[in-house]
Design a protein around this motif. Structure first.
Motif, PDB file in Angstrom:
ATOM      1  N   TYR A  83      32.661   1.779  -3.527  1.00  0.00           N
ATOM      2  CA  TYR A  83      31.566   2.422  -2.803  1.00  0.00           C
ATOM      3  C   TYR A  83      32.115   3.298  -1.673  1.00  0.00           C
ATOM      4  CZ  TYR A  83      27.776   3.327   0.397  1.00  0.00           C
ATOM      5  OH  TYR A  83      26.888   3.973   1.227  1.00  0.00           O
ATOM      6  N   ARG A  92      22.817   6.238  -4.826  1.00  0.00           N
ATOM      7  CA  ARG A  92      22.329   5.401  -3.729  1.00  0.00           C
ATOM      8  C   ARG A  92      20.948   4.839  -4.065  1.00  0.00           C
ATOM      9  NH1 ARG A  92      24.164   9.178   0.438  1.00  0.00           N
ATOM     10  NH2 ARG A  92      22.016   9.522   1.096  1.00  0.00           N
ATOM     11  N   ALA A 132      28.355   0.235   4.108  1.00  0.00           N
ATOM     12  CA  ALA A 132      27.304   1.164   3.681  1.00  0.00           C
ATOM     13  C   ALA A 132      26.357   1.478   4.832  1.00  0.00           C
ATOM     14  CB  ALA A 132      26.533   0.585   2.508  1.00  0.00           C
ATOM     15  N   ASP A 135      22.892   5.158   4.689  1.00  0.00           N
ATOM     16  CA  ASP A 135      21.481   5.079   4.310  1.00  0.00           C
ATOM     17  C   ASP A 135      20.940   3.750   4.819  1.00  0.00           C
ATOM     18  OD1 ASP A 135      19.044   4.654   2.908  1.00  0.00           O
ATOM     19  OD2 ASP A 135      19.677   6.040   1.342  1.00  0.00           O
ATOM     20  N   LEU A 138      19.439   1.356   2.269  1.00  0.00           N
ATOM     21  CA  LEU A 138      20.434   0.660   1.459  1.00  0.00           C
ATOM     22  C   LEU A 138      21.107  -0.431   2.282  1.00  0.00           C
ATOM     23  CD1 LEU A 138      22.003   0.432  -1.199  1.00  0.00           C
ATOM     24  CD2 LEU A 138      23.544   2.216  -0.364  1.00  0.00           C
TER      25      LEU A 138
END
Length: 236
Positions: A83, A92, A132, A135, A138
């Motif tokens: 990722y 995504r 991550a 976003d 996410l």
């Protein structure tokens, strides 16, 4: 990290029961620098369900192949590797859908051009060097485990090699033993969710956490609590 990873494995075995209770199932995100052991950790969990298959690279694997990967099992674990925060938007969005059990949506040209959405019926691990953070939607779907250590003692290296020898001989007998506790899990999970939730809130001393993040952690911890009294585990 090993303890939470194993709690995630316990939860994956009974994913269908958990999804009926919560409607979602978190993604386990293993992140850290190269050589920190994140991919090895994920591969160890996958091998509880059979022969290790190389995890697809998120960046150079098609969305169709990624969807096939996460739809390949039931109450087991699939893994996606590499990722990065610059991953394309469509991928995504695909990762977001895994959280609530939806995979890839496509137009089926053989069936009156109707839309079809693949299902996700197994737990998913996502590994990579970056957390991550690109976003926020996410971000809220993950249980994060950070791997930082890249240098190991000779004793640690020997322990790792010993683990790999065990894995080569097969780990599925452990999964089979745990699946014998399905009725126990089904009958007691709800009660342990309530108790674990109360314990977590006490430890948080009134700090407010979004329900989505709270439940992501509540699920693997409740799975552990449900099974703990029936297993000989080296931690509490």
């Amino acid at each position: 990290n090993a303890k939470i990873s194993l709690c995630f494995y316990f939860a994956a075995l009974y994913r269908d029961i958990i999804v009926r209770r919560f409607g979602i199932f978190p993604i386990l995100n293993l992140f850290g620098p190269k050589g920190a052991g994140k991919t090895a950790c994920g591969e160890s969990l996958v091998q509880f369900f059979g022969i290790l298959v190389k995890a697809p690279n998120l960046n150079n694997t098609s969305k169709a192949a990624l969807a096939d990967n996460v739809a390949s099992g039931f109450n087991s674990i699939a893994m996606i590797d590499e990722y990065r925060n610059d991953v394309e938007m469509e991928k995504r969005e695909f990762l977001k859908g895994i959280w609530d059990g939806t995979g890839r949506t496509r137009m089926n040209m053989d069936k009156d051009k109707k839309k079809e959405t693949t299902s996700v019926d197994q737990a998913v691990i996502l590994s990579g060097q970056q957390m991550a953070t690109a976003d926020i939607a996410l971000f809220r779907r993950f249980v994060f485990l950070s791997f930082t250590k890249t240098e190991y003692s000779e004793e640690e290296r020997q322990a790792f090699n010993s683990l790999k020898d065990y894995e080569k001989r097969g780990l599925t007998h452990i999964t089979h033993q745990l699946l014998k506790l399905r009725r126990v899990f089904q009958d007691n999970f709800a009660a342990h969710v309530k108790k674990t939730s109360e314990d977590m809130r006490k430890l948080m001393h009134g700090e407010v956490v979004e329900d989505r993040l709270f439940n992501n952690w509540l699920i693997p911890l409740s799975a552990y609590a449900t099974l703990a009294e029936h297993l000989e585990l080296p931690w509490d």
